[in-house]
Structure formats: C-alpha cells, structure tokens
Design an enzyme around this catalytic site. Structure first.
Site, PDB file in Angstrom:
ATOM      1  N   GLN A 195       0.925  17.152  -5.030  1.00 28.02           N
ATOM      2  CA  GLN A 195      -0.283  16.452  -4.449  1.00 28.02           C
ATOM      3  C   GLN A 195      -1.340  17.434  -4.079  1.00 28.02           C
ATOM      4  OE1 GLN A 195       0.673  13.343  -1.923  1.00 28.02           O
ATOM      5  NE2 GLN A 195      -1.457  12.818  -1.201  1.00 28.02           N
ATOM      6  N   GLU A 209       7.204   7.160   0.938  1.00 25.13           N
ATOM      7  CA  GLU A 209       6.237   6.554   1.571  1.00 25.13           C
ATOM      8  C   GLU A 209       6.514   4.936   1.745  1.00 25.13           C
ATOM      9  OE1 GLU A 209       2.207   7.065   0.001  1.00 25.13           O
ATOM     10  OE2 GLU A 209       2.005   9.078   1.071  1.00 25.13           O
ATOM     11  N   TYR A 243      -4.430   3.144   2.618  1.00 23.40           N
ATOM     12  CA  TYR A 243      -4.260   4.327   3.400  1.00 23.40           C
ATOM     13  C   TYR A 243      -4.635   4.073   4.958  1.00 23.40           C
ATOM     14  CZ  TYR A 243      -5.060   9.450   4.411  1.00 23.40           C
ATOM     15  OH  TYR A 243      -4.772  10.853   4.727  1.00 23.40           O
ATOM     16  N   LYS A 298       2.189  10.957  -7.458  1.00 24.16           N
ATOM     17  CA  LYS A 298       2.568   9.620  -7.086  1.00 24.16           C
ATOM     18  C   LYS A 298       3.050   8.563  -8.413  1.00 24.16           C
ATOM     19  CE  LYS A 298       0.547   9.612  -3.015  1.00 24.16           C
ATOM     20  NZ  LYS A 298       1.067   8.998  -1.838  1.00 24.16           N
ATOM     21  N   ARG A 356      -5.626  19.128   5.697  1.00 26.57           N
ATOM     22  CA  ARG A 356      -7.081  19.816   5.942  1.00 26.57           C
ATOM     23  C   ARG A 356      -7.049  20.132   7.380  1.00 26.57           C
ATOM     24  NH1 ARG A 356      -6.910  15.279   2.722  1.00 26.57           N
ATOM     25  NH2 ARG A 356      -7.260  13.959   4.423  1.00 26.57           N
ATOM     26  N   GLU A 366       6.005   1.610   2.682  1.00 24.22           N
ATOM     27  CA  GLU A 366       4.883   0.618   2.610  1.00 24.22           C
ATOM     28  C   GLU A 366       5.118  -0.783   2.387  1.00 24.22           C
ATOM     29  OE1 GLU A 366       1.798   1.959   0.114  1.00 24.22           O
ATOM     30  OE2 GLU A 366       2.252   4.036   0.333  1.00 24.22           O
ATOM     31  N   ARG A 424       4.601  16.196  -2.665  1.00 19.99           N
ATOM     32  CA  ARG A 424       3.912  16.752  -1.904  1.00 19.99           C
ATOM     33  C   ARG A 424       3.206  18.036  -2.328  1.00 19.99           C
ATOM     34  NH1 ARG A 424       2.346  12.160   0.610  1.00 19.99           N
ATOM     35  NH2 ARG A 424       4.107  11.232   1.800  1.00 19.99           N
ATOM     36  N   HIS A 484      -0.784   7.657  10.449  1.00 14.61           N
ATOM     37  CA  HIS A 484      -0.437   8.530   9.089  1.00 14.61           C
ATOM     38  C   HIS A 484      -1.604   9.069   8.645  1.00 14.61           C
ATOM     39  CE1 HIS A 484       1.056   9.372   5.011  1.00 14.61           C
ATOM     40  NE2 HIS A 484      -0.074   8.617   4.581  1.00 14.61           N
ATOM     41  N   ASP A 491       6.731   4.273  -2.288  1.00 14.91           N
ATOM     42  CA  ASP A 491       5.534   5.006  -3.094  1.00 14.91           C
ATOM     43  C   ASP A 491       6.161   6.500  -2.897  1.00 14.91           C
ATOM     44  OD1 ASP A 491       3.287   5.548  -4.544  1.00 14.91           O
ATOM     45  OD2 ASP A 491       2.043   6.137  -2.867  1.00 14.91           O
ATOM     46  N   THR A 547       7.082   4.279  -8.423  1.00 10.83           N
ATOM     47  CA  THR A 547       6.817   3.425  -7.277  1.00 10.83           C
ATOM     48  C   THR A 547       7.827   2.343  -7.286  1.00 10.83           C
ATOM     49  OG1 THR A 547       4.571   3.919  -7.506  1.00 10.83           O
ATOM     50  CG2 THR A 547       5.211   2.224  -5.763  1.00 10.83           C
ATOM     51  N   TYR A 592      -4.935  17.119  -6.009  1.00 11.11           N
ATOM     52  CA  TYR A 592      -5.688  15.956  -5.479  1.00 11.11           C
ATOM     53  C   TYR A 592      -7.258  15.934  -5.397  1.00 11.11           C
ATOM     54  CZ  TYR A 592      -6.435  16.994  -0.644  1.00 11.11           C
ATOM     55  OH  TYR A 592      -6.731  17.463   0.557  1.00 11.11           O
ATOM     56  N   ASP A 597      -3.134   1.439  -4.169  1.00  8.35           N
ATOM     57  CA  ASP A 597      -2.789   1.975  -2.667  1.00  8.35           C
ATOM     58  C   ASP A 597      -3.671   2.127  -1.736  1.00  8.35           C
ATOM     59  OD1 ASP A 597      -0.315   2.689  -1.264  1.00  8.35           O
ATOM     60  OD2 ASP A 597      -0.217   4.629  -1.950  1.00  8.35           O
ATOM     61  N   THR A 634       1.219   4.211   3.511  1.00  7.34           N
ATOM     62  CA  THR A 634       2.383   4.689   4.467  1.00  7.34           C
ATOM     63  C   THR A 634       2.126   3.896   5.810  1.00  7.34           C
ATOM     64  OG1 THR A 634       2.229   6.570   3.140  1.00  7.34           O
ATOM     65  CG2 THR A 634       3.663   6.553   5.300  1.00  7.34           C
ATOM     66  N   GLU A 665       5.724  13.631   7.331  1.00  9.79           N
ATOM     67  CA  GLU A 665       5.494  13.521   8.808  1.00  9.79           C
ATOM     68  C   GLU A 665       6.579  13.639   9.657  1.00  9.79           C
ATOM     69  OE1 GLU A 665       3.361   9.559   7.292  1.00  9.79           O
ATOM     70  OE2 GLU A 665       2.321   9.917   9.561  1.00  9.79           O
TER      71      GLU A 665
END
Lengths: 402, 402
Positions: free
Chosen positions: A228, A187, A118, A241, A132, A189, A225, A123, A221, A245, A232, A116, A332, A346
């Site tokens: 995660q 997600e 990114y 995840k 972050r 994709e 959250r 996104h 996907d 999927t 992570y 996967d 995503t 989002e």
C-alpha cells in the site's frame, strides 16, 4: 417467545433473524435464517408455502430477496417470526430446522460494487501520522466528506475462506522489490448491504437510507501495508487490498438493530446540506478482534464520525447508482485508545510497538495466524443481538507467476 | 471475401466481426455480430443451428459467450466467417441480417469489476504538473508498476446514454461548496474485456493475456476535475469518476487486431520479472476525439508505456481474481503533443488555454455538448479495423437531493 429449543435469550433469538446461504447434505446452496444454533431452511419453507416471497427465497443467493424492498423484507420477517413463535406452526416448521454445525455457510449475496469508506477519526488520524508524518494527520477534506474509494467486488469472500498472503512490490532503499507482503494486516469494519437499487442520475437523500439498505455484515478488509505504501499515490490503494475482503456469513437486517441506534459524534465544522442527517445517528455495534485466540482489541462502532446514512448519500450524490448486492464498508473501526484500534498497524504503531501474543511478541500477520472479528449490539429488553463473526487464516504466499 | 452487400473493404468486413447486443422490433435483447452496416442476428443463427455455442449466443448479454474461452471464441468466429463468405450459406443467413439503423445497441456485457489504469506517460506527466506543481510530475512508482484503481462497474453505460452533469463538493477559498461540476471533462481510453476467469490466489502470468482477454471496447471515463481535486487525497478518485463511464457498443475480438500489434515504448528502468513481457507489444489503435462535430485530438494508443498484458499481470499478481465481464481500461490515452491529448484538462491546460470551437472558445464541457471517441486499427492486407465509437451528450445537473 420462540418455541425453538435453546433460542430464547440467545443473541440469535427471534429479535435477530439474520439471513445466510448454506450447504447441507450435498444439495445446492439454499437460503436460511438463523435461530439460536439452528437455521430455518427458507427454501424448504417457501416450497411448503409456509412463507411467500414470490420464489425469491428459493434461489442460491440472497440477491432476489434483497431486491424485493423494505415492505417485503418486513412481511417475510413478520411471517418468519410467526412461524418460530406460534406453537401451532411447530409441527410444520421443526423438520426444516438444521443444526448449524452440520452446514457450511456460503457467501450470502453476489457482491456488486464494493466501496470502502474511511470514517473513523481515530483511524484516519493514526494512519495519517504514520503514512504522512510531515503533514497534518487528517487531510483537509476529511471533516467535509466521508472519504471513500472503490474496492474489488470479485474478491469478497465468505468468512472461513483461507487468505493467501499476497505478493507484490514494496519499496526498499535500493528500489522496489517483488515478494510476499511482510506487513500483512487486518481492518475490522462494518459493511452495509444494499437491497433496493437507485436510478442513474438520482441521488439517494440522507434520510432514505433504510429504503435502500437491507442490513449489516462484518468485514475484514485484509491489507498489505508495504504494498500500500508504495502503490497508493496518487490514485489510492489497489493491490494492497484487492486480494481478499472477508465478510461474515450472516446479513443482520436493520430491523434487528432498531435498539442499537444512538447519537453519533457531533460534526464540527457543520456538514453541507446533502450530508445533514437529522437525527444524526450511529449504531452501537461492539466489535472484538481475536488474534489466535486472544482478544487484542475492542473497536467501538458507535464512535464513527460519518454515519452509514451519510455514506450512502455521499456515494450517490453525483448520480451514481447503487444496485442490489452493492456493499459499502465503514472503513477501519478504531476508537481513541490502543485497545480499541481496528488494525494491527495501529495496534502495534506501525510494527514499532509489538503486542504480546502466543507467549511472544507480534506485529503483523504470520502464516497460519487466524483472526476472528465478532460483534454484538444491544437488542430489545436487555437482550443482545449477535452479528456473528468473520474469520480467516493466513496461508503462505504461492510461487511467483513465473 | 464476404457476400454481404457493401461489407467488403469496409472497416467492418469479415476481418473484424465485433460482437454486440441489440434491440429490434420490440423483441428482447439479442446478441449480434456486425458486418458492414448490418448485423447478423446470432440468436437467430444459433436457433437455426447455423452456429453452435451451447446456447451462449441465445442470451441477452455477451457474458455466457465470453465465459466459453478462447477455443470456443475461435470456433464461433471461424463459423461466422464461413457463413458470411461462403455463398452456399447466403440463402439461410440473409434473413438474419438486420440493418444497423433499425436497431438500438445495448450495453454488450454485464460489467463485473472495473479497473482504470494510468498508463500514458504523457498524460501522467501532464496531470502531475497541473495537480501537483510542487512535486516531480511522475510519481516515484510510475515507471515500476502500472498504477491503477477500481472504478464503479454499476455506472458503466453504453454509448449514447445521456450523461447527467454530476454535482458534488469542490474547494473554494471560503471552504467547500456543493453544486454541479464546473470542470467536467472526458478521458479517451481503451478498455479490455475479460472472458476467461482466473482462480483466487493464482496470478495471471504476463504471457497469458490472450487466454483471458476476449477483446476491446472504447471507453470515455467522464471526469469532474473540480470534484476530483478536492476529494482524491489520500484514497484516490471516487465521485469525480463514478457517475458515468461510457463504453462503445461493439466488443472487437483480439482476433480482429492481429495486425495491430507493434513494439511498445522501451521501458527504462527495467521492470520486475512478473511484468516482463517478451515481446513487449502495444496496439496501434488510432483514436479520434470529436467535440460537437470538430475533431480536437487524435490520441495514439501505440505510445502507451504499459501494455495491456502487463496491466493484467499486475492486476492479478496479488492473487486477485478476474471474472467474466471484468473490464480494465488503459487510462487516458495521450500522446506528447497537445493535439494528441485524451482529456480536455490537457487539451486546454487546465482551462487556461481554451480551444476554438463552435465559433467561440471552450475549455470544459457545457450542457448539450456531445463528445464522440472513435478509433481504427490496421487490419490485414491494408484494410482498416473499425472500433466503432463511444459517444455521450451532457445533460444539465438535476436538483440537489433535497
């Protein structure tokens, strides 16, 4: 012009011809190709000598066909087109057409490694801001390489498979607790399906994309959250995840998307040589995310910063092999506006800004929710190419393991 | 007591009986079981009716046998033991013994999903100090869950396969550059091979480990530290690991390790219920890392903070399936002293403290270097269980893709 009733002008005319695996009449899984609202039984067609693929169409999964390589993919496509357009073949072919509403569609190929990426700048920026907040939204490496990670091939499921809400650990001020995810997300994709394998130790150059990739599926996907955010660091997403999927049941050949290529966003700073694709092209796939019957977002794949050719070149530049059945997804797909985001994280800005749905306000997924991601692309002569849809309904979490 | 010449008292006596896949005399790959310095051709044994496994031993990979499940694994083991100990069988069995030096050993099973954990406290602490000097060495989640991530199943190779130095991006003060890795490293690990699959959506409880896991291999998770440092945030290691992961050719059954279980390190803070294994046991596997003929480290697997049963329970607690042929590895095995570290990153403290080797000083791997990881475990009646070895030699990087 196809002689198949209702197929001419549809998004699934002879310009498309996506491949899938179907169940019908209690018989074992067979390979078919979609035409309009029917499918052509390719097992039957090869058995009757109408199309020749060395038996690769007479198996229960697309893998043997995917392994044949581009010249054979083109030959089979040309022959199927001939069968579906030349009225001389109608008498032989018509008995092999099956109405879609009579079949169950299965996972079209056995998935090898699943990667996967990114690769949407919008996104990655949105997630960076939320996950972050004290750092720059885009990590320093983001514009130098298509960031990716390995997912779990064994839990790739076909559209329609119920998705059980995952349980796991999430952080609380009092320490981690175990329970069903409270921030279950999607997600949206696009996935690329590898046909021709590469050799261990030999990178796939950025201009060899079409030698290896057969076609495209839509991917959801599913992402927890809360799991995660806790798990992570430092090695990336794992259980958040790996529970499921979902992929669309139709693999749309690259051949069907010849009119959908368009210039991808300019890359600044310039990329390193092995990532320089000339021309630098993306695919004009127009996604739609439907949540319980309401389209809440229309993510534009055309705006992806990294192209699928760059992703494949990066994935193999260290000598890693790709194998028949490997799947790599775009990450995503989000555009710059809220109505173009490919995740509810989002869309609702981390749950802080609910959307109106079902007469109320909603943030993350509730049990019983159904999400359907669909897409179309421009085809030849103004016609549309349908990519089908990937859908899933959330089932309540099971009991804890003991 | 086995009648096989030279096998009694060896680390590969009838108490061990690891399974592998071999090539011999130009014939297709076959399944064998090691006894002393010979192997018993199980394809031939099943063909002759000496052992019955429904044809699962007459294939070119262990997967069908792995899928049979524990009762059948035990039955085959009991029968093979009988064949190799009862002199009445000697005349029938002896023609099926092949000297190991005459065979080439192949990858013993087709790898499904490959997961790599991070379960040595000493290793995680060392890496944290070097990669994230401004933070606490152990991430806040580390003692609450066994951190893991997915690796690339398609580049798992058998011991002896040459390892081409990977190329990729690494950071410099002037920005990222592309080229062969300059900090190529090993990771000495222990891998667990899944036989019995689980069901999607149904976690494997921590006490069901032995129902699903067939046995153990040794793993060298080759790692390019310069690529890793640049790429790994925020989604974890990718190309730094995916170019090659080597495994030993013998899968040692859990049955052979019955005497190797011992209490694992106490876990404080207490773990959540789904991770509570009672008794909390690890495996007393004693690894040795040989670099160009010199043993530079002896990593003790007994000290791993998270047990293989906890790893499997965690991996599936979100409903993810395990499939036959899935492989999960422990993460680098490092003990508290420098001479017990399972990576050269730790052994040379990021390259700052070279080790003496070949009459000079060395930090990371040079082209032509050979690393061999071996292990033993305590067996019954004071005898040793050999886990064989996983070895690889570094080959110079190939040219850039174009």
């Amino acid at each position: 012009m196809t002689w198949v009733p209702g197929a001419a002008g549809s998004p699934y005319g002879v310009h498309n011809l996506p491949y899938g695996v179907f169940r019908h009449g209690g018989r074992p899984d067979r390979i078919g190709v979609r035409i309009g609202d029917l499918l052509l039984d390719l097992d039957g067609a090869e058995a009757a000598g109408l199309v020749l693929a060395g038996g690769a169409l007479r198996t229960a999964t697309l893998n043997a066909f995917l392994a044949l390589g581009r010249p054979q993919w083109s030959a089979v496509r040309a022959r199927v087109t001939e069968l579906l357009t030349d009225p001389a073949h109608r008498a032989a072919v018509e008995p092999l057409l099956v109405p879609l509403q009579e079949v169950e569609l299965a996972l079209p190929f056995q998935v090898g490694d699943y990667v996967d990426f990114y690769s949407s700048e919008a996104h990655a920026t949105n997630v960076g801001r939320m996950f972050r907040p004290d750092e720059a939204p885009l990590p320093p490496n983001w514009k130098h390489l298509p960031i990716g990670y390995h997912g779990r091939g064994g839990t790739v499921v076909v559209s329609g498979t119920p998705v059980t809400r995952p349980s796991g650990q999430r952080a609380t001020p009092a320490g981690p607790v175990f329970g069903p995810s409270t921030r279950l997300d999607i997600e949206a994709e696009v996935g690329f399906v590898v046909g021709t394998p590469s050799a261990l130790g030999t990178p796939v150059p950025v201009d060899s994309f079409a030698d290896h990739v057969f076609g495209v599926v839509l991917v959801n996907d599913w992402s927890a959250r809360d799991l995660q955010a806790w798990e992570y660091r430092p090695l990336g997403p794992f259980l958040a995840k790996s529970f499921a999927t979902s992929v669309s049941p139709w693999v749309v050949p690259l051949d069907a998307l010849a009119d959908a290529w368009l210039p991808a966003p300019e890359q600044d700073p310039p990329v390193l040589d092995y990532l320089r694709d000339i021309p630098h092209l993306g695919l004009d796939l127009r996604l739609a995310v439907d949540w319980n019957g309401t389209v809440v977002s229309r993510p534009p794949f055309a705006g992806m910063y990294w192209t699928p050719a760059q992703q494949l070149a990066h994935l193999t530049v260290n000598g890693a092999v790709v194998r028949t059945g490997d799947l790599y997804a775009s990450g995503t797909v989000s555009g710059p506006t809220r109505e173009e985001t490919g995740s509810f994280l989002e869309l609702t800005w981390g749950g802080a800004e609910p959307v109106k749905l079902d007469g109320g306000e909603r943030t993350f997924l509730e049990d019983g929710d159904t999400v359907t991601i669909s897409a179309t692309a421009p085809g030849p002569d103004g016609v549309t190419v349908g990519l089908g849809e990937v859908c899933g309904t959330i089932v309540a979490a099971g009991p804890p393991p003991r």
